[in-house]
Design a protein around this motif. Structure first.
Motif, PDB file in Angstrom:
ATOM      1  N   ARG B 176       0.569  -1.373  -0.057  1.00  0.00           N
ATOM      2  CA  ARG B 176       0.040   0.093  -0.101  1.00  0.00           C
ATOM      3  C   ARG B 176       0.796   1.214  -0.088  1.00  0.00           C
ATOM      4  N   ALA B 177       1.888   1.186   0.755  1.00  0.00           N
ATOM      5  CA  ALA B 177       2.608   2.499   0.911  1.00  0.00           C
ATOM      6  C   ALA B 177       3.322   2.870  -0.540  1.00  0.00           C
ATOM      7  N   VAL B 178       3.840   1.564  -1.013  1.00  0.00           N
ATOM      8  CA  VAL B 178       4.483   1.952  -2.446  1.00  0.00           C
ATOM      9  C   VAL B 178       3.466   2.246  -3.457  1.00  0.00           C
ATOM     10  N   LEU B 179       2.376   1.522  -3.714  1.00  0.00           N
ATOM     11  CA  LEU B 179       1.500   1.948  -4.747  1.00  0.00           C
ATOM     12  C   LEU B 179       0.617   3.204  -4.178  1.00  0.00           C
ATOM     13  N   GLY B 180       0.650   3.737  -2.818  1.00  0.00           N
ATOM     14  CA  GLY B 180      -0.103   4.744  -2.524  1.00  0.00           C
ATOM     15  C   GLY B 180      -1.731   4.461  -2.646  1.00  0.00           C
ATOM     16  N   HIS B 181      -2.170   3.039  -2.393  1.00  0.00           N
ATOM     17  CA  HIS B 181      -3.663   2.713  -2.469  1.00  0.00           C
ATOM     18  C   HIS B 181      -4.113   2.720  -0.982  1.00  0.00           C
TER      19      HIS B 181
END
Lengths: 204, 204
Positions: B176-181
């Motif tokens: 989530r942190a990497v994708l910003g989702h």
DNA sequence: GTCTATATTAAGATAGAC
DNA sequence: GTCTATCTTAATATAGAC
């Protein structure tokens, strides 16, 4: 503050012994599961002496985590936009698998941290890891657009490389149980399999 | 012995609340990191009342683990030797990814357990998981020998499927942190990417 | 710098009233 | 069945002698 005050030779030596012991314990039990008794015992020091070098359990853990992300990201940093696409990715896979073989405890320390919600490194992930992943994803996307790499969503490609390589460190117990191996020979089998897998998937 | 004595409706309800709360806590903190206080709080019961239903912390954990391996292995059991090879593998990937989406806490409970050396499930792994993996690996090897699947060491192929699919549950925070989702939309992207990846790799 | 002794808090578990 | 009160042990951390 979170750093050992090591300066003399003996301090240096003890600090290292503590961090080595702490890595062993934290990587196996996670932060809350680890105890200073275990760490002190493994380091060959008394518990109060341990706390002479580091002010708290938190501080020991922080010192370990601090060095971790850099080592963890270096293999991705080395991905060269000027290189040959397929070979660049395969070299990255190999470097990452080597980390799992050579630094399995660091891998498990990281996994424990993420698994437990990453309370201590979430900001490092958004601040440092995400930008790097985005940058390298753009490189990969460009290669794909140029037809030098078969198309596959770059972020998920990177996730898959992390997952498949770190699996051999983080799930080591399971891998060994399934394969019935005592030694490390499955690492070269793994490398062979993963190289084939990604070469087939990515060759245009 | 490790089972709740649930019989009446109220017992049933409380036992379930306890297991639900325990899953939440154990999956996030591991066995040693979890506390009965946290579990009791989440379950809406007092600590002594918790221990009226289960004799010990161990027993609660054991009850959770007991049901886990079956759920975890069912997707692999369904791999049909009579089916179309590539589609069978892809269906397995999809089922496994669905488990990660629908039961992420169970995945993390399992990951915590393995990561910490699998003290409580190692025998189940050698006794139940290994034979199943060996059996299905043989099926896959046969498909490859017949030229219906591109060759790739079957055990490592299975490891890679576990790793890539479970990654989305176990490393959820990082993904989530990497994708910003904020939402779960990356699961359908992941499915698409993994299906492409394995189809290319395995199509003869 | 290192140790013994100990303060302090948290955690697993039990006793016993209701 | 559920609670308050409590026992017991283990864990983090500190005091203070050497």
């Amino acid at each position: 503050m979170t750093r050992p005050r090591a300066q003399t030779r003996i301090q240096q030596k003890n600090s290292e012994a503590i961090l080595e012991a702490a890595l062993e314990v934290f990587s196996q039990s996670g932060f809350r599961g680890a105890t200073l008794d275990q760490i002190a015992e493994k380091a060959g020091l008394s518990k109060p002496n341990l706390l002479y070098y580091f002010p708290s359990k938190e501080a020991i853990h922080a010192a370990l985590i601090a060095g971790l992300l850099k080592v963890w990201l270096d293999p991705l940093r080395e991905l060269d936009a000027g290189g040959e696409p397929v070979e660049e990715i395969l070299a990255y896979v190999r470097r990452k698998l080597q980390l799992s073989r050579d630094f399995p405890r660091e891998s498990r320390l990281f996994a424990n941290e993420i698994l437990q919600g990453a309370p201590r490194i979430l900001e490092a992930i958004t601040g440092e890891l995400k930008p790097l992943v985005d940058e390298k994803s753009a490189v990969i996307a460009k290669w794909m657009a140029e037809g030098r790499l078969a198309p596959l969503e770059p972020h998920h490609l990177i996730f898959s490389i992390w997952a498949t390589t770190q699996h051999y460190a983080d799930f080591d117990v399971q891998v060994r149980a399934v394969l019935g191996h005592e030694d490390d020979r499955h690492f070269s089998q793994a490398e062979e399999a993963l190289v084939i897998l990604y070469r087939r998937t990515l060759t245009p």
